[in-house]
Design a protein around this motif. Structure first.
Motif, PDB file in Angstrom:
ATOM      1  N   SER A   1      25.490 -30.094  36.229  1.00 39.94           N
ATOM      2  CA  SER A   1      26.248 -30.447  35.034  1.00 39.94           C
ATOM      3  C   SER A   1      26.201 -29.310  34.018  1.00 39.94           C
ATOM      4  O   SER A   1      25.135 -28.892  33.579  1.00 39.94           O
ATOM      5  CB  SER A   1      25.667 -31.718  34.419  1.00 39.94           C
ATOM      6  N   GLY A   2      27.362 -28.772  33.669  1.00 45.19           N
ATOM      7  CA  GLY A   2      27.443 -27.720  32.660  1.00 45.19           C
ATOM      8  C   GLY A   2      27.043 -26.344  33.138  1.00 45.19           C
ATOM      9  O   GLY A   2      26.790 -25.460  32.331  1.00 45.19           O
TER      10      GLY A   2
ATOM     11  N   THR B   1      36.783 -25.227  39.812  1.00 45.79           N
ATOM     12  CA  THR B   1      36.222 -25.798  38.594  1.00 45.79           C
ATOM     13  C   THR B   1      36.557 -27.276  38.437  1.00 45.79           C
ATOM     14  O   THR B   1      37.653 -27.715  38.791  1.00 45.79           O
ATOM     15  CB  THR B   1      36.688 -25.021  37.349  1.00 45.79           C
TER      16      THR B   1
ATOM     17  N   ALA C   1      36.623 -28.501  35.428  1.00 47.48           N
ATOM     18  CA  ALA C   1      37.286 -28.526  34.120  1.00 47.48           C
ATOM     19  C   ALA C   1      38.741 -28.097  34.292  1.00 47.48           C
ATOM     20  O   ALA C   1      39.074 -26.922  34.223  1.00 47.48           O
ATOM     21  CB  ALA C   1      36.558 -27.616  33.139  1.00 47.48           C
TER      22      ALA C   1
ATOM     23  N   PHE D   1      42.069 -25.213  32.054  1.00 48.23           N
ATOM     24  CA  PHE D   1      41.526 -24.104  31.268  1.00 48.23           C
ATOM     25  C   PHE D   1      41.835 -22.749  31.909  1.00 48.23           C
ATOM     26  O   PHE D   1      41.093 -21.788  31.751  1.00 48.23           O
ATOM     27  CB  PHE D   1      40.015 -24.268  31.085  1.00 48.23           C
TER      28      PHE D   1
ATOM     29  N   TRP E   1      39.886 -19.075  31.598  1.00 48.74           N
ATOM     30  CA  TRP E   1      39.310 -18.402  32.760  1.00 48.74           C
ATOM     31  C   TRP E   1      39.899 -17.002  32.924  1.00 48.74           C
ATOM     32  O   TRP E   1      39.161 -16.045  33.191  1.00 48.74           O
ATOM     33  CB  TRP E   1      39.560 -19.220  34.031  1.00 48.74           C
TER      34      TRP E   1
ATOM     35  N   ASP F   1      32.189 -24.106  39.633  1.00 46.99           N
ATOM     36  CA  ASP F   1      31.906 -24.444  38.237  1.00 46.99           C
ATOM     37  C   ASP F   1      31.881 -25.946  38.012  1.00 46.99           C
ATOM     38  O   ASP F   1      32.715 -26.679  38.527  1.00 46.99           O
ATOM     39  CB  ASP F   1      32.982 -23.811  37.351  1.00 46.99           C
TER      40      ASP F   1
ATOM     41  N   GLY G   1      31.759 -27.068  34.624  1.00 48.26           N
ATOM     42  CA  GLY G   1      31.970 -27.171  33.186  1.00 48.26           C
ATOM     43  C   GLY G   1      31.181 -26.186  32.340  1.00 48.26           C
ATOM     44  O   GLY G   1      30.902 -26.453  31.174  1.00 48.26           O
TER      45      GLY G   1
ATOM     46  N   THR H   1      30.333 -23.048  29.932  1.00 53.33           N
ATOM     47  CA  THR H   1      31.040 -22.418  28.822  1.00 53.33           C
ATOM     48  C   THR H   1      31.391 -20.971  29.207  1.00 53.33           C
ATOM     49  O   THR H   1      30.768 -20.395  30.107  1.00 53.33           O
ATOM     50  CB  THR H   1      30.171 -22.386  27.557  1.00 53.33           C
TER      51      THR H   1
END
Length: 104
Positions: free
Chosen positions: A27-28, A49, A51, A54, A58, A80, A82, A84
Motif C-alpha cells: 500500500s502506497g 499502476t 492509481a 495519472f 507519470w 505501483d 499508489g 507519490t
C-alpha cells in the motif's frame, strides 16, 4: 489497473551491471525492476499502476528521471500501488544506483 509505456530515444549511458529489483509492492509503495536490454540506444519504461488517470504525472516523473540519468539500452518495469511522485523518483534512482554502483 492501468499500464503505461514510455520510450526515450538516444540515451547516452548504457547500463553497467546485472538486473536489479528494488522496493516492495504494498500500500502506497512500488517496486522497480531495471535491466539491460538491446533497444538501439533507447530506454523503455512500463508502469503498472493501481492509481488510474495519472498518466500526465507519470510522464513528467519519467521525463525528469530520463533527463537525470540518460540511460540507453535499458528496460524498466514498475509495479505501483499508489506511490507519490517523490517515492517513484527515489526508487528509480535507487534502482539505477544499485545496478551501476552509484555512478550517475
Amino acid at each position: 489497473m492501468e499500464t503505461l509505456h514510455f520510450r526515450f530515444e538516444a540515451g547516452a549511458k548504457p547500463p553497467a551491471g546485472t538486473p536489479q529489483l528494488v522496493g516492495v509492492v504494498s500500500s502506497g509503495n512500488l517496486e522497480v525492476l531495471i535491466e539491460p536490454a538491446a533497444l538501439s540506444g533507447a530506454c523503455e519504461i512500463e508502469v503498472r499502476t493501481a492509481a488510474v488517470g495519472f498518466g500526465a504525472t507519470w510522464e513528467a516523473v519519467m521525463r525528469d528521471f530520463h533527463a537525470r540519468w540518460q540511460l540507453a539500452d535499458t528496460r524498466i518495469c514498475i509495479n505501483d500501488m499508489g506511490a507519490t511522485p517523490a517515492v517513484v523518483s527515489l526508487r528509480l534512482d535507487q534502482a539505477v544506483e544499485s545496478m551501476t554502483g552509484g555512478l550517475p
